[in-house]
Write a protein that holds these residues in place. Structure first.
Motif, PDB file in Angstrom:
ATOM      1  N   MET A 315       0.863  -1.045  -0.236  1.00 25.05           N
ATOM      2  CA  MET A 315       0.192  -0.151  -0.258  1.00 25.05           C
ATOM      3  C   MET A 315       1.506   1.133  -0.226  1.00 25.05           C
ATOM      4  SD  MET A 315      -3.006  -0.634  -0.287  1.00 25.05           S
ATOM      5  CE  MET A 315      -4.174  -1.733   0.478  1.00 25.05           C
ATOM      6  N   PHE A 318       2.817   2.182  -3.597  1.00 30.56           N
ATOM      7  CA  PHE A 318       1.317   2.561  -4.266  1.00 30.56           C
ATOM      8  C   PHE A 318       1.402   4.161  -4.078  1.00 30.56           C
ATOM      9  CE2 PHE A 318      -1.376   1.304  -8.160  1.00 30.56           C
ATOM     10  CZ  PHE A 318      -2.325   2.798  -7.764  1.00 30.56           C
ATOM     11  N   LEU A 319       1.562   4.230  -2.972  1.00 29.14           N
ATOM     12  CA  LEU A 319       1.429   5.474  -2.102  1.00 29.14           C
ATOM     13  C   LEU A 319       2.100   6.299  -2.457  1.00 29.14           C
ATOM     14  CD1 LEU A 319      -0.806   5.351   0.820  1.00 29.14           C
ATOM     15  CD2 LEU A 319      -1.553   5.966  -0.689  1.00 29.14           C
ATOM     16  N   GLY A 322       2.472   6.995  -5.952  1.00 31.43           N
ATOM     17  CA  GLY A 322       1.929   8.155  -6.116  1.00 31.43           C
ATOM     18  C   GLY A 322       2.632   9.337  -5.947  1.00 31.43           C
TER      19      GLY A 322
ATOM     20  N   LYS B  23      -7.920   3.093  -0.198  1.00 32.67           N
ATOM     21  CA  LYS B  23      -6.556   2.662   0.307  1.00 32.67           C
ATOM     22  C   LYS B  23      -6.951   1.727   1.748  1.00 32.67           C
ATOM     23  CE  LYS B  23      -3.440   5.006  -2.739  1.00 32.67           C
ATOM     24  NZ  LYS B  23      -3.724   4.857  -3.651  1.00 32.67           N
ATOM     25  N   ARG B  49      -4.534  10.817  -4.033  1.00 27.09           N
ATOM     26  CA  ARG B  49      -4.190  11.457  -4.845  1.00 27.09           C
ATOM     27  C   ARG B  49      -3.118  10.471  -5.788  1.00 27.09           C
ATOM     28  NH1 ARG B  49      -1.243  16.206  -5.101  1.00 27.09           N
ATOM     29  NH2 ARG B  49      -2.280  18.079  -4.377  1.00 27.09           N
ATOM     30  N   SER B  50      -3.578  10.264  -7.564  1.00 22.28           N
ATOM     31  CA  SER B  50      -3.325   8.620  -7.993  1.00 22.28           C
ATOM     32  C   SER B  50      -2.514   9.682  -9.249  1.00 22.28           C
ATOM     33  CB  SER B  50      -4.388   7.894  -7.808  1.00 22.28           C
ATOM     34  OG  SER B  50      -4.820   7.401  -6.851  1.00 22.28           O
ATOM     35  N   ALA B  51      -0.604   9.340  -9.158  1.00 21.56           N
ATOM     36  CA  ALA B  51      -0.577   9.649 -10.779  1.00 21.56           C
ATOM     37  C   ALA B  51      -0.207   8.131 -11.100  1.00 21.56           C
ATOM     38  CB  ALA B  51       0.635  10.691  -9.834  1.00 21.56           C
ATOM     39  N   VAL B  52      -0.257   8.068 -12.354  1.00 19.72           N
ATOM     40  CA  VAL B  52       0.446   6.945 -12.539  1.00 19.72           C
ATOM     41  C   VAL B  52       1.380   6.912 -13.474  1.00 19.72           C
ATOM     42  CG1 VAL B  52      -2.132   5.324 -12.347  1.00 19.72           C
ATOM     43  CG2 VAL B  52      -1.807   7.032 -14.008  1.00 19.72           C
TER      44      VAL B  52
END
Lengths: 342, 390
Positions: A315, A318-319, A322, B23, B49-52
């Protein structure tokens, strides 16, 4: 004597004090103006007329101990004063909320039973901040939560206790993934592009949400069962990767998902196939050979063990991935814009 | 030791989880038996905040979101939807343009009676705003960053909307923006920053001359980039205005009858002092004033123009005489005489002024403090604080 009581009781609202009885049975006198800040107490006074004397003290809910009542009243005492600015209130709350976690939980309980919404929000936010960013072990330790889930239960968070068709879907996909784990052990596959399969899985989910929302799954199942069974033999690999895609983010375990991702799948243009795939329920469990179950279970356990420790890390990963790209969010668009100076 | 959360009902635990990003709240599923399904009842979808950066992370992300949406009881309403999503268009080529997917999520939450939407999509162009937002009857708070609104063929209807924050939004015409606001009858809080229009139409549309958001109490309007009909917000009690002399047209400044708090932001006080006076004249009940300079272009403050010399206004603005209690000049540069003259003018005429705070960003001129301290002050109770910002 009673008539004198009546004349005293009548201008009830002007009485400065009311009587409250806490969970331990003790009764105390409290300034009415402050106590009325609590909707529960307000209701008791207005609807039932209690609180005006020691004999008819308002019975507070059992979660309100004398200590908690004292805290709640402190909170009310500050906030019921009208002239205070938002800054002052915020500053007070930040100091007020500093207490050990047990007291915080008890206070939340008390505030909730007194229906004092602003205090419930304040304590809830604080508890959320405590939970934020911590691993499951840390959270269990802070709140003394029992670690009473089995490995499998932790692994399959979406166990279908209510026979929800959507849960059935996800569990089905997960079982397929387990099967794939077994397949992976046997085949040495070259990692192909994910895009093809991804397309399918997301497409299906999309149509699932848009088209099949609320539709009865049953009818479709019976219609396409035979077709699916046959097709499933051939297209085994591609469907398994569908499952993997869905489960990937759920598990947050990229190592395993990477393993799953690389399958030699024959991407077909057969739309009907993928669309109906979701409807065949019963086939999957029938097909898993009990002899191979042991091997799957071993892999699953291994996966679960890693999952249990890796979950928060994944997690966080993933965080944090970002976070690194935060700068991208403010990439200039065609207009280019100015950031305000605040 | 016993579980200290055991006394709290499930509803409270869900309430606590609603303050966490989705999440994290999904991750609580493995805490214990009691927590296994709690996350599914949390009425908040906060994707943070989700940056791909590539296809993989993108796919994983959208699958995660779909999984969460699928796991919830569809009858359960969603109160809040928050997503800050950034990507480079060359990094995600397929299968779906992010906006297609995001639009589906927005449609999903709108159907489930969402009340709070906070949406920011950062990429190399301004994506189209999902139109289902514009007719969401349950929406109370809407925060949008970086969108383009397509031509509105059906009317905007946001009957519950109380708070609207727009940042970097493109409308086809001013008319479309006004139609948007018309669709928000009970709006209380409006904030605009960099709201632009594809085409500059005639700005004297009669139909908008009398338009006003009657319930509006707070506004934060940016007039730097584009014209904004200030008449629409003239009922507010608290206003932050980013403006420049250049943007002003005739009849631009309307009287703000209820305004008690004003945060005035301009490029330089020296250049805009006349505008400041003009605005003060139109805020008869003003109590709190904050003057703020924002340097946008370097060297702007060295620009010469005919406003250079201070001229005493023909009459003292009513708010100075009767109401102004607090004045704060937070970006005093002291490079031109007009700034000092303005500050002195306020001190001289504000009869009920209690505090005057000035932050000077120019340590090389210690005499400013002296000049201010020794200048005449109308209010006997006024406390002057001059602070040199290091």
């Amino acid at each position: 004597m009673s008539e004198i009581d009546m004349s005293v009781i009548k201008p009830e609202m002007m009485k400065p004090y009311i009587w409250l009885q806490t969970s331990d049975g003790s009764i105390q006198q409290v300034e009415q103006e402050i106590a009325m800040f609590c909707p529960f107490i307000c209701q008791e006074i207005i609807q039932k007329g209690t609180g005006s004397s020691k004999n008819c003290a308002i019975c507070l809910p059992e979660k309100v101990s004398p200590a908690m009542l004292s805290l709640v009243l402190d909170y009310c005492r500050f906030h019921q004063v009208a002239g205070r600015s938002n800054k002052e209130r915020k500053s007070h709350d930040e100091k007020f909320i500093r207490m050990d976690t047990k007291r915080l939980c008890d206070l939340t309980s008390a505030a909730d039973s007194l229906q004092l919404r602003p205090l419930v929000d304040l304590t809830s936010r604080t508890l959320a901040r405590i939970i934020e960013g911590k691993s499951p072990e840390e959270i269990r330790e802070i709140f003394h939560l029992p670690d009473d889930l089995t490995e499998e239960e932790k692994l399959e968070p979406l166990k279908n206790t209510t026979d929800d068709p959507r849960i059935r879907l996800l569990n089905r996909l997960y079982a397929k993934k387990r099967k794939e784990l077994k397949e992976r052990g046997r085949l040495k596959n070259v990692e192909l592009e994910e895009e093809h399969v991804d397309e399918r899985s997301v497409d299906d989910l999309l149509s699932f949400i848009n088209g099949n929302d609320g539709d009865s799954k049953g009818s479709k199942t019976s219609k396409n069962k035979k077709k699916n069974r046959r097709k499933k033999e051939q297209k085994k690999n591609s469907t398994l990767t569908e499952a993997s895609e869905v489960k990937k983010e759920l598990s947050g375990h990229s190592a395993v998902s990477d393993k799953i991702a690389g399958t030699s799948n024959i991407y077909t243009e057969d739309d009907t196939f993928s669309h109906k795939e979701f409807d065949d329920d019963e086939d999957v469990d029938d097909e898993i050979d009990p002899a191979l179950q042991a091997k799957i279970d071993r892999e699953v356990e291994d996966f679960a063990r890693r999952l249990n420790s890796d979950w928060p890390e994944r997690m966080q990963e993933f965080l944090s991935s970002g976070q690194e790209r935060k700068s991208m969010l403010f990439a200039t668009n065609g207009n280019g814009f100015l950031r305000r100076n605040t | 030791m016993a579980d200290i959360l055991s006394t709290l009902p499930d509803a409270i635990l869900c309430h606590i989880l609603s303050f966490l990003e989705t999440k994290q709240s999904v991750a609580t599923t493995i805490l214990s038996k009691r927590w296994k399904y709690l996350w599914r009842s949390v009425p908040v979808l906060d994707l943070g905040r989700s940056a791909v950066t590539d296809q993989n992370t993108y796919i994983r992300f959208i699958d995660f979101v779909y999984s969460v949406l699928l796991s919830r009881d569809p009858a359960l309403p969603i109160q809040k939807f928050k997503l800050i999503f950034g990507y480079h268009i060359h990094q995600i080529v397929r299968p779906y343009y992010p906006m297609d997917t995001i639009t589906k999520w927005v449609d999903f939450v709108v159907q489930r009676r969402v009340e709070y939407i906070d949406l920011h999509v950062g990429t190399e162009y301004l994506p189209k705003l999902p139109i289902s937002i514009l007719t969401c009857s349950t929406l109370v708070v809407l925060e949008l960053v970086c969108f383009s609104v397509v031509e509105l063929f059906s009317p905007v209807s946001l009957p519950s909307l109380k708070t609207l924050h727009l940042d970097n939004i493109m409308f086809p015409e001013l008319r479309d923006f006004m139609l948007f606001l018309v669709g928000c009858p009970i709006l209380e809080d409006l904030s605009t920053f960099d709201v632009a229009f594809d085409s500059e139409e005639s700005l004297t549309c009669d139909e908008w001359k009398s338009f006003c958001l009657t319930n509006l109490t707070t506004a934060d309007i940016d007039c730097y980039c584009n014209h904004f009909p200030l008449k629409a917000v003239h009922n507010v009690s608290s206003l932050r205005l980013q403006i420049d002399q250049e943007n002003c047209r005739n009849d631009f400044i309307h009287t703000f009858h209820n305004l008690t708090k004003l945060d005035f932001v301009c490029s330089s006080l020296h250049y805009n002092w006349k505008l400041v006076i003009e605005v003060l004249k139109n805020c008869p009940k003003l109590q709190k004033l904050h003057l703020n300079e924002v340097e946008l272009e370097e060297g702007l403050w060295t620009r010469n123009n005919d406003n250079e010399n201070w001229v005493d206004p023909d009459f003292v603005p009513q708010c100075l005489s009767l109401h102004l209690r607090t004045c704060y000049i937070s970006s005093f540069f002291g490079l031109h005489g007009t700034e000092l003259m303005l500050a002195k003018y306020i001190l001289k005429n504000a009869k009920v002024l209690q505090t005057m705070n000035i932050d000077i960003w120019n340590s090389g001129q210690p005499e400013i403090k002296q000049q201010l301290s020794s200048s005449p002050v109308a209010s006997a109770t006024c406390k002057l604080t001059v602070y040199y910002v290091p």
